[in-house]
Enzyme design. Structure first.
Site, PDB file in Angstrom:
ATOM      1  N   LYS A  49       0.842  -1.460  -0.024  1.00 18.88           N
ATOM      2  CA  LYS A  49      -0.034   0.032  -0.095  1.00 18.88           C
ATOM      3  C   LYS A  49       0.646   1.025  -0.010  1.00 18.88           C
ATOM      4  O   LYS A  49       0.258   2.206  -0.568  1.00 18.88           O
ATOM      5  CB  LYS A  49      -0.929   0.078   1.118  1.00 18.88           C
ATOM      6  CG  LYS A  49      -2.125  -1.066   1.149  1.00 18.88           C
ATOM      7  CD  LYS A  49      -3.120  -0.755   2.174  1.00 18.88           C
ATOM      8  CE  LYS A  49      -4.177  -1.824   2.252  1.00 18.88           C
ATOM      9  NZ  LYS A  49      -5.448  -1.679   3.142  1.00 18.88           N
ATOM     10  N   ASP A  63     -10.182   2.892   2.121  1.00 17.88           N
ATOM     11  CA  ASP A  63     -10.240   2.372   3.439  1.00 17.88           C
ATOM     12  C   ASP A  63     -10.543   3.608   4.355  1.00 17.88           C
ATOM     13  O   ASP A  63     -11.567   3.048   5.415  1.00 17.88           O
ATOM     14  CB  ASP A  63      -8.916   2.056   4.040  1.00 17.88           C
ATOM     15  CG  ASP A  63      -8.376   0.644   3.509  1.00 17.88           C
ATOM     16  OD1 ASP A  63      -9.270  -0.071   2.931  1.00 17.88           O
ATOM     17  OD2 ASP A  63      -7.168   0.362   3.114  1.00 17.88           O
ATOM     18  N   ALA A  87      -1.019   1.271  15.508  1.00 21.00           N
ATOM     19  CA  ALA A  87      -0.601   2.475  14.953  1.00 21.00           C
ATOM     20  C   ALA A  87       0.125   1.888  13.504  1.00 21.00           C
ATOM     21  O   ALA A  87       1.049   2.697  13.072  1.00 21.00           O
ATOM     22  CB  ALA A  87       0.476   3.243  15.891  1.00 21.00           C
TER      23      ALA A  87
HETATM   24  P1  ATR Z   1      -1.682  -3.127   9.161  1.00 23.37           P
HETATM   25  O1  ATR Z   1      -1.374  -2.557   7.863  1.00 23.37           O
HETATM   26  O2  ATR Z   1      -2.526  -4.276   9.400  1.00 23.37           O
HETATM   27  O3  ATR Z   1      -2.020  -2.170  10.197  1.00 23.37           O
HETATM   28  P2  ATR Z   1       1.102  -3.403  10.480  1.00 23.37           P
HETATM   29  O4  ATR Z   1       1.259  -1.922   9.727  1.00 23.37           O
HETATM   30  O5  ATR Z   1       1.989  -4.383  10.464  1.00 23.37           O
HETATM   31  O6  ATR Z   1      -0.374  -3.892   9.917  1.00 23.37           O
HETATM   32  O7  ATR Z   1       0.354  -3.080  11.985  1.00 23.37           O
HETATM   33  C1  ATR Z   1       0.353  -4.056  12.766  1.00 23.37           C
HETATM   34  C2  ATR Z   1      -0.192  -3.572  14.353  1.00 23.37           C
HETATM   35  O8  ATR Z   1      -0.540  -4.675  15.156  1.00 23.37           O
HETATM   36  C3  ATR Z   1       0.955  -2.741  14.686  1.00 23.37           C
HETATM   37  O9  ATR Z   1       0.193  -1.672  15.665  1.00 23.37           O
HETATM   38  C4  ATR Z   1       1.511  -3.617  15.902  1.00 23.37           C
HETATM   39  O10 ATR Z   1       2.148  -3.000  16.944  1.00 23.37           O
HETATM   40  P3  ATR Z   1       3.764  -2.648  16.742  1.00 23.37           P
HETATM   41  O11 ATR Z   1       3.618  -1.193  15.867  1.00 23.37           O
HETATM   42  O12 ATR Z   1       3.854  -2.260  18.140  1.00 23.37           O
HETATM   43  O13 ATR Z   1       4.452  -3.709  16.125  1.00 23.37           O
HETATM   44  C5  ATR Z   1       0.239  -4.471  16.339  1.00 23.37           C
HETATM   45  N1  ATR Z   1       0.618  -5.819  16.700  1.00 23.37           N
HETATM   46  C6  ATR Z   1       0.761  -6.653  15.957  1.00 23.37           C
HETATM   47  N2  ATR Z   1       1.135  -7.879  16.901  1.00 23.37           N
HETATM   48  C7  ATR Z   1       0.939  -7.336  18.230  1.00 23.37           C
HETATM   49  C8  ATR Z   1       0.946  -8.139  19.425  1.00 23.37           C
HETATM   50  N3  ATR Z   1       1.257  -9.041  19.420  1.00 23.37           N
HETATM   51  N4  ATR Z   1       0.765  -7.226  20.544  1.00 23.37           N
HETATM   52  C9  ATR Z   1       0.514  -6.084  20.374  1.00 23.37           C
HETATM   53  N5  ATR Z   1       0.414  -5.291  19.254  1.00 23.37           N
HETATM   54  C10 ATR Z   1       0.501  -6.081  18.112  1.00 23.37           C
END
Ligand code: ATR
Length: 280
Positions: free
Chosen positions: A66, A102, A127
């Protein structure tokens, strides 16, 4: 000539966009085929160029492309430009326009659920890329307070900074915290809307919040649609809160993309039915 459309991602096997979009094209009798394009990051630039073919109407873009497609496009919609991410490419006469449906898709899913976000107090979990679209939609809808909680604080702060540059930012108070900050409980108790945009919940049983912490008086949204009821939404239901999963956001972003490509009003009912049928 049969027109072509598709969704690009890596991996892409699980996308239900082909089912949703092909059902809409067929319902309106549009001679077009919606495909699934598995493209690795190294091949992305050449793939974008291939969209300039005369038979291509456009494309959807999903994880992980994206943001990466942005530099290869000719023009961006204001929303796509402000968040730096594109989920829809429209091909017009050799030019490629990047849009992000989105944002409006999320806003419409809330309104359809009977929730007006204007003046709401919101807790947003996550985030990442999805959080950015949700946060920009909420800011645009005039929420009163938007409190971001993310496992990694730096990413929450970066999103708060991006939101500060958005039009209409002045009417919303934005704060950013780490997920384990003590402030979470007080904000959960106050909020009227809680949105999970993290991937936690994709695995049945996983939730960032124990049942007691889920606000009973809020609308609780999880943008995950498979499983249809994440552990967070199950907890919210058990607490008596209203709940909403990510399926309406998915269908509304698809409908908005369909309208950009075809200029026709999207058959929402057909698209919802196709989405439900395509899910396990
Ligand atoms: P997307 O495009 O689906 O938002 P992404 O940009 O990879 O995917 O973001 C994933 C989100 O899930 C992030 O906010 C991530 O937190 P971090 O920025 O700290 O990595 C969060 N996330 C993924 N696994 C997590 C976990 N086990 N506990 C808490 N937050 C998690």
């Amino acid at each position: 000539m049969t027109q072509r459309l598709g969704v690009v991602g890596f991996p892409i096997e699980h996308s239900i966009s082909p089912a949703i979009q092909q059902a809409a094209l067929d319902a309106l009798g549009i001679d077009a085929r919606y495909e699934r394009w598995r493209i690795a990051p190294a091949e992305l630039r050449a793939w974008v160029e291939s969209l300039r073919g005369p038979d291509v109407l456009g494309a959807n873009v999903t994880v992980p492309h994206k943001e990466a497609v942005v530099p290869y496009l000719d023009e961006l919609s204001p929303t796509a430009r402000s968040i730096g991410a594109v989920n829809t490419i429209v091909h017009r006469d050799g030019r490629l326009l990047g849009a992000n449906t989105d944002v409006e898709g999320f806003a419409r899913s809330l309104l359809e659920a009977g929730f007006d976000p204007h003046g709401a107090d919101v807790v947003l979990l996550g985030a990442g890329g999805a959080a950015r679209a949700v946060a920009v939609a909420l800011l645009g809808a005039g929420v009163r307070r938007l409190v971001l909680f993310n496992r990694g604080l730096a990413r929450a702060e970066a999103l708060a900074a991006l939101l500060g540059d958005q039009p209409g930012a002045g009417q919303t108070t934005v704060e950013a915290y780490a997920l384990d900050a003590p402030a979470l409980d007080a904000h959960l108790a106050q909020c009227t809307l809680l949105v999970n945009t993290t991937s936690v919940g994709l695995h049945p049983g996983d939730s960032l919040l124990s049942v007691e912490r889920v606000p009973a008086g809020a609308l609780v949204v999880d943008i995950i649609y498979n499983p249809p009821e994440t552990a967070l939404l199950a907890a919210a239901r058990a607490r008596g809160a209203r709940t909403l999963n990510g399926l309406p956001m998915l269908v509304h972003q698809a409908a908005l993309a369909f309208q950009l490509w075809t200029g026709r009003e999207a058959p929402l009912g057909v698209m919802f039915a196709a989405a439900r049928a395509a899910l396990p």
